[in-house]
Design an enzyme around this catalytic site. Structure first.
Site, PDB file in Angstrom:
ATOM      1  N   GLU A   1      22.520  30.381 -13.705  1.00  0.00           N
ATOM      2  CA  GLU A   1      21.942  29.772 -12.508  1.00  0.00           C
ATOM      3  C   GLU A   1      20.428  29.901 -12.646  1.00  0.00           C
ATOM      4  OE1 GLU A   1      24.154  31.685  -9.354  1.00  0.00           O
ATOM      5  OE2 GLU A   1      26.023  31.028 -10.276  1.00  0.00           O
TER       6      GLU A   1
ATOM      7  N   HIS B   1      20.519  32.264  -6.193  1.00  0.00           N
ATOM      8  CA  HIS B   1      21.612  31.742  -7.027  1.00  0.00           C
ATOM      9  C   HIS B   1      21.501  30.232  -7.106  1.00  0.00           C
ATOM     10  CE1 HIS B   1      24.425  35.335  -7.267  1.00  0.00           C
ATOM     11  NE2 HIS B   1      23.441  35.766  -6.508  1.00  0.00           N
TER      12      HIS B   1
ATOM     13  N   HIS C   1      23.263  35.709 -11.971  1.00  0.00           N
ATOM     14  CA  HIS C   1      24.166  34.901 -12.790  1.00  0.00           C
ATOM     15  C   HIS C   1      23.280  34.128 -13.768  1.00  0.00           C
ATOM     16  CE1 HIS C   1      27.164  35.159  -9.262  1.00  0.00           C
ATOM     17  NE2 HIS C   1      27.422  36.087 -10.167  1.00  0.00           N
TER      18      HIS C   1
ATOM     19  N   GLU D   1      21.591  29.857  -2.245  1.00  0.00           N
ATOM     20  CA  GLU D   1      22.118  28.941  -3.260  1.00  0.00           C
ATOM     21  C   GLU D   1      21.176  27.750  -3.265  1.00  0.00           C
ATOM     22  OE1 GLU D   1      24.684  29.440  -5.210  1.00  0.00           O
ATOM     23  OE2 GLU D   1      25.676  31.151  -4.268  1.00  0.00           O
TER      24      GLU D   1
HETATM   25 ZN   LIG Z   1      25.679  32.835  -8.405  1.00  0.00          ZN
END
Ligand SMILES: [Zn+2]
Ligand SMILES: *[C@@H]1O[C@H](CO)[C@@H](O)[C@H](O)[C@H]1NC(C)=O
Ligand SMILES: *[C@@H]1O[C@H](CO)[C@@H](O)[C@H](O)[C@H]1NC(C)=O
Ligand SMILES: *[C@@H]1O[C@H](CO)[C@@H](O)[C@H](O)[C@H]1NC(C)=O
Ligand SMILES: *[C@@H]1O[C@H](CO)[C@@H](O)[C@H](O)[C@H]1NC(C)=O
Ligand SMILES: *[C@@H]1O[C@H](CO)[C@@H](O)[C@H](O)[C@H]1NC(C)=O
Length: 817
Positions: A389, A581, A386, A674
């Site tokens: 990010e 991410h 992404h 994350e």
């Molecule tokens: Zn992501």
């Protein structure tokens, strides 16, 4: 961050997802086209009403339609004589009126300071106060830029600070805890699926003691300045103050807000630290610290005795690395530099191109770069899937610098890692998306040079432009997708469904293997498309506009980035990986897709659940922020209650995820990390983020030593056997050997019956014990050819075998292999 799972929840039929949404409703979130006509807010929170509905004509086809609204461009107030920000290109008329002609700024307008840290949580909850709040979930501690609400409103985690309706003079206050030079304010409206609320104008006040307040003045009128604010829920709007103010407290006083709504906002404050006792001539004093904050020697300098207000502790890292954001060109340059600095252990290669033609560069680090050494496992980190990010990208760029530097210094831990493993770092899987996000931030990046500080930042060069980069103006979703608008984490082939269907039919593993599932035929076509259901599921509020069950899904192509990564995965015998991410703090492990079709979330463990939970726990347990037992949740879920790890599907279903694909199509075990609440942290947060993750990044890679490893060889020739299958009793997921016959099987401590089989060979089973000691435990196999195979080889070599011998051999061994 995975975003808010609103879509599947809303259209999942008969699964009883209690989201309060009528199952046939349209989730409409289209921000109004203009601000002229304020929309009245939907029904009260207690009964989430049908949101602004469109296109819902009550048919019942099981299809989904979705539309992604292009994020509105930021509205930046242009100012006379302010050189720095170029006017932003907008593809629609400006939605707020610009005070450009009226704000008479001083000649020496100070450029923006970095954010104080409402978004990154550096500002703690108790530094935030307000005149009133509608509920705890809408308290001042929720008034943070980009904070995300849950699916429902009215819980503890709503998407803004909201004053009580009867509060006639609302205010929202930030205590910087020490004198600070405030230079700007960024606001957003409320993040909610059900309601619209945003502030359209506000005043700003300052105080040193929270009793006496003074306001930000409009220079031309001499009156309190009234700043134009938002015109939709999501787009961050920046207002630079006419004159920066030194104070400890800052208050935002909403003056007007969306008609029918209440005074709700999410904010970030731009502020420079003020060094006590130092002059602030030319308005640059505040920058010194910012420029220095990554300097080792500054961290060790004694405190200034004349400093009445001790400085906030400098955020920093002792590693002299390049703590900046790197766009494509800068990234390429940096990778080249690392390669030049450490030619013996690095190699830069590209695995393909993005839709826009940017190369997907990989940094390989190992003692024999470019070679797979027999027995040496291959590991990878992938970041930037992404594009917005951005932290993972920078962490990988920092990691490669760090490994190079520590290798040259002879650090034993790093040397061992580089000697025993082959590491591949892909910092930017979606460079197009990153460039989109970076351009938005980058517009503000042309600050003045750092003041000259002898010796300061000498590694990075002096007098470079002062950076002002962070996600403050990117919003939450811009840059997530690739150039074609594809979410790469839903773009891999769904191998879960064929596997689970075969399992339901009792075909696994005898007829259908439990590993290395092939790409479905359709997926290999050049025009292949994938279902968009997943893309909807993960879309975030503010980006996802409407979902209905009534029209055909728009097919989503297989992106070039996805194909490049799949080829890469097939080419290299990876064993372990993490997919980096941002936007949350949690480690999630496969499966990412729920086994029950249409379930929005459901615990869906793999046969290797123990290993995956261990891998996730290792990262979560070594990341400094996740380790903090008192950390506050980022958005709307408190993952710390479960050790900061979660099964992906139990969070929200993601069909076509890279992790599931990696596990089912290759030998590689991959989890998603994350990394931080803030997707695109400001540059001055990078040293801290590096320190938060450094040990975790190294420790995670070292887990490739967990379990058993060995070589499967032909007993006669001693040659390695490629594609031999290694099965572990009790785990319905096999791995295979690489072309040299070497394999790695991640396992937690225990006794295992391990079976090696290969076509044309008798299978061999042996017991291998994994202990708590560092492994991997050697578990080698020597396989003997079956008579039938010997016969085949004889025949292939042109030998004539007497027919009766052939018959006898076949009778003896015929069905055995
Ligand atoms: Zn992501
Ligand atoms: C529903 O909407 C679709 C597309 O907008 C249209 O083709 C169809 O005729 C509508 N059906 C009804 C019952 O209104
Ligand atoms: C400053 O004053 C002028 C008129 O005196 C007004 O038009 C403008 O909107 C004001 N700007 C702010 C930020 O208050
Ligand atoms: C507030 O404190 C700062 C720093 O001590 C000082 O420079 C400023 O003059 C004070 N402002 C007022 C109005 O007292
Ligand atoms: C690289 O390896 C060569 C040969 O072993 C050695 O002479 C050289 O010093 C090494 N360079 C670095 C930067 O380690
Ligand atoms: C994709 O290409 C194949 C073969 O060229 C064709 O049969 C098929 O209809 C195409 N599919 C789409 C969706 O265009």
């Amino acid at each position: 961050m995975w975003g808010l799972l609103l879509a599947l929840a809303a259209f999942a039929p008969a699964v009883g997802v209690g989201v309060g949404a009528p199952s046939t409703s349209v989730l409409g979130l289209a921000p109004p086209a203009t601000t002229g006509a304020p929309i009245s807010t939907p029904a009260p929170r207690s009964s989430p009403a049908q949101p602004p509905a469109e296109k819902n004509n009550g048919t019942s086809e099981q299809h989904v339609q979705f539309r992604i609204i292009k994020k509105k461009k930021i509205v930046m107030k242009k100012r006379k004589k302010l050189i720095r920000p170029r006017p932003l290109v907008t593809d629609r008329p400006p939605v707020t009126t610009s005070p450009a002609e009226t704000l008479d700024l001083p000649e020496k307008q100070e450029p923006g300071c970095p954010p104080l840290g409402l978004e990154s949580l550096r500002v703690t909850d108790n530094q935030l106060e307000a005149s009133s709040s509608q509920s705890f979930g809408l308290g001042p501690h929720r008034g943070r830029l980009n904070i995300q609400s849950g699916l429902e409103d009215g819980d503890l985690y709503d998407g803004a600070w909201c004053a009580e309706e009867q509060d006639a003079e609302p205010w929202f206050q930030v205590d910087a805890t020490h004198p600070t030079r405030f230079s700007g304010v960024i606001t957003q409206g409320r993040n909610s699926i059900w309601r619209y609320d945003w502030v359209t104008s506000y005043k700003v006040q300052f105080s040193n003691d929270s009793r006496t307040w003074w306001g930000s003045r409009n220079r031309s009128s001499g009156m309190d300045a009234v700043f134009p604010a938002n015109s939709d829920p999501e787009t961050p709007v920046l207002n630079l103050l006419p004159e920066p103010q030194v104070a400890r407290f800052i208050r935002l006083l909403p003056q007007t807000w969306l008609e029918g709504g209440t005074s709700c906002l999410r904010a970030e404050i731009l502020a420079c630290p003020v060094s006590g006792g130092q002059s602030d001539k030319a308005g640059w004093a505040g920058y010194n610290l910012h420029c220095e904050c990554t300097l080792p020697h500054e961290l060790n300098s004694p405190p200034d005795p004349n400093d009445l207000f001790p400085e906030a502790p400098a955020l920093g890292s002792l590693d002299p690395l390049d703590f900046r954001h790197h766009n494509y060109k800068a990234m390429r340059k940096l990778m080249k530099q690392v390669n030049e600095q450490c030619p013996n252990i690095t190699r830069v290669y590209s695995i393909g191109k993005s839709h826009q033609g940017l190369k997907l560069y990989v940094m390989e680090m190992s003692d024999q770069p470019g070679e797979h050494e027999l027995g040496e496992p291959e590991v990878r980190y992938v970041a930037g899937m992404h594009g917005n990010e951005a932290l993972g990208r920078e962490l990988l760029l920092l990691l490669m610098q760090f490994l190079c530097r520590e290798f040259l210094r002879g650090d034993p831990r790093v040397t061992r890692l580089l000697t025993e493993t082959r590491i591949h770092l892909l910092p930017s899987m979606n460079p197009d998306g990153y460039e989109t996000a970076f351009r938005r931030v980058g517009r503000l990046a042309q600050g003045p040079p750092c003041p000259f500080l002898p010796g300061a930042r000498s590694l990075l060069g002096l007098n470079k432009p002062l950076p002002w980069q962070g996600s403050e103006l990117v919003g939450w979703a811009e840059g997530r997708w690739n150039k074609q608008g594809i979410d790469l984490n839903h773009n891999f082939a769904d191998l879960n469904t064929p596997l689970w269907e075969a399992e339901d039919d009792g075909l696994v593993p005898d007829t259908v293997p439990n590993h290395h599932l092939p790409l479905p035929a359709y997926y290999t076509l050049p025009n292949a498309t994938v279902s968009i259901l997943g893309a909807v599921a993960e879309a975030t509020v503010g980006a996802l506009v409407s979902v209905s069950r009534h029209s055909s899904p728009a097919p989503v192509q297989v992106a070039p980035e996805t194909r490049a990564v799949i080829d890469w995965m097939e080419r290299i015998p990876f064993v372990l990986s993490a997919n980096l991410h941002g936007g949350e703090l949690v480690v999630s492990y496969p499966f990412d897709m729920t086994r029950t079709p249409w379930a929005a979330r459901e615990l869906t463990p793999t046969p290797d659940d123990t290993v995956f939970r261990w891998l996730s726990t290792v990262y979560a347990g070594t990341n400094r922020v996740m380790q903090d037992p008192d950390r506050r949740p980022c958005h709307n879920q408190d993952f710390s209650l479960h050790g900061n790890v979660i099964n992906g599907a139990d969070w929200h279903t993601v069909p076509g995820s890279m992790n599931d694909f990696s596990y089912l199509h290759t030998n590689c075990f991959e989890v998603t990390v994350e990394l931080s609440c803030d997707k695109f942290p400001h540059e001055n947060e990078l040293p801290q983020e590096w320190e938060n993750n450094k040990d975790a990044l190294l420790t995670y890679l070292e887990q490739v030593r967990m379990g058993i490893a060995g070589v499967v060889r032909d007993k006669d020739t001693e040659l390695g056997i490629a594609d031999a299958v290694i099965a572990v009793d009790g785990i319905n997921h096999d791995v295979t050997t690489a072309w040299g016959g070497d394999y790695w099987r991640l396992l937690t401590p225990g006794d295992y019956m391990v079976t090696a089989s290969a076509e044309g060979y008798h299978t061999v089973t042996r017991n291998c014990r994994v202990t708590f000691e560092e492994g991997p435990v050697p578990c080698n196999f020597r396989l003997t050819k079956t008579p039938k195979q010997r016969l085949r080889e004889l025949l292939a070599a042109g030998a004539k075998v007497p027919p009766d011998l052939r018959r006898r051999l076949e009778r003896l061994r015929g069905q055995k292999d």
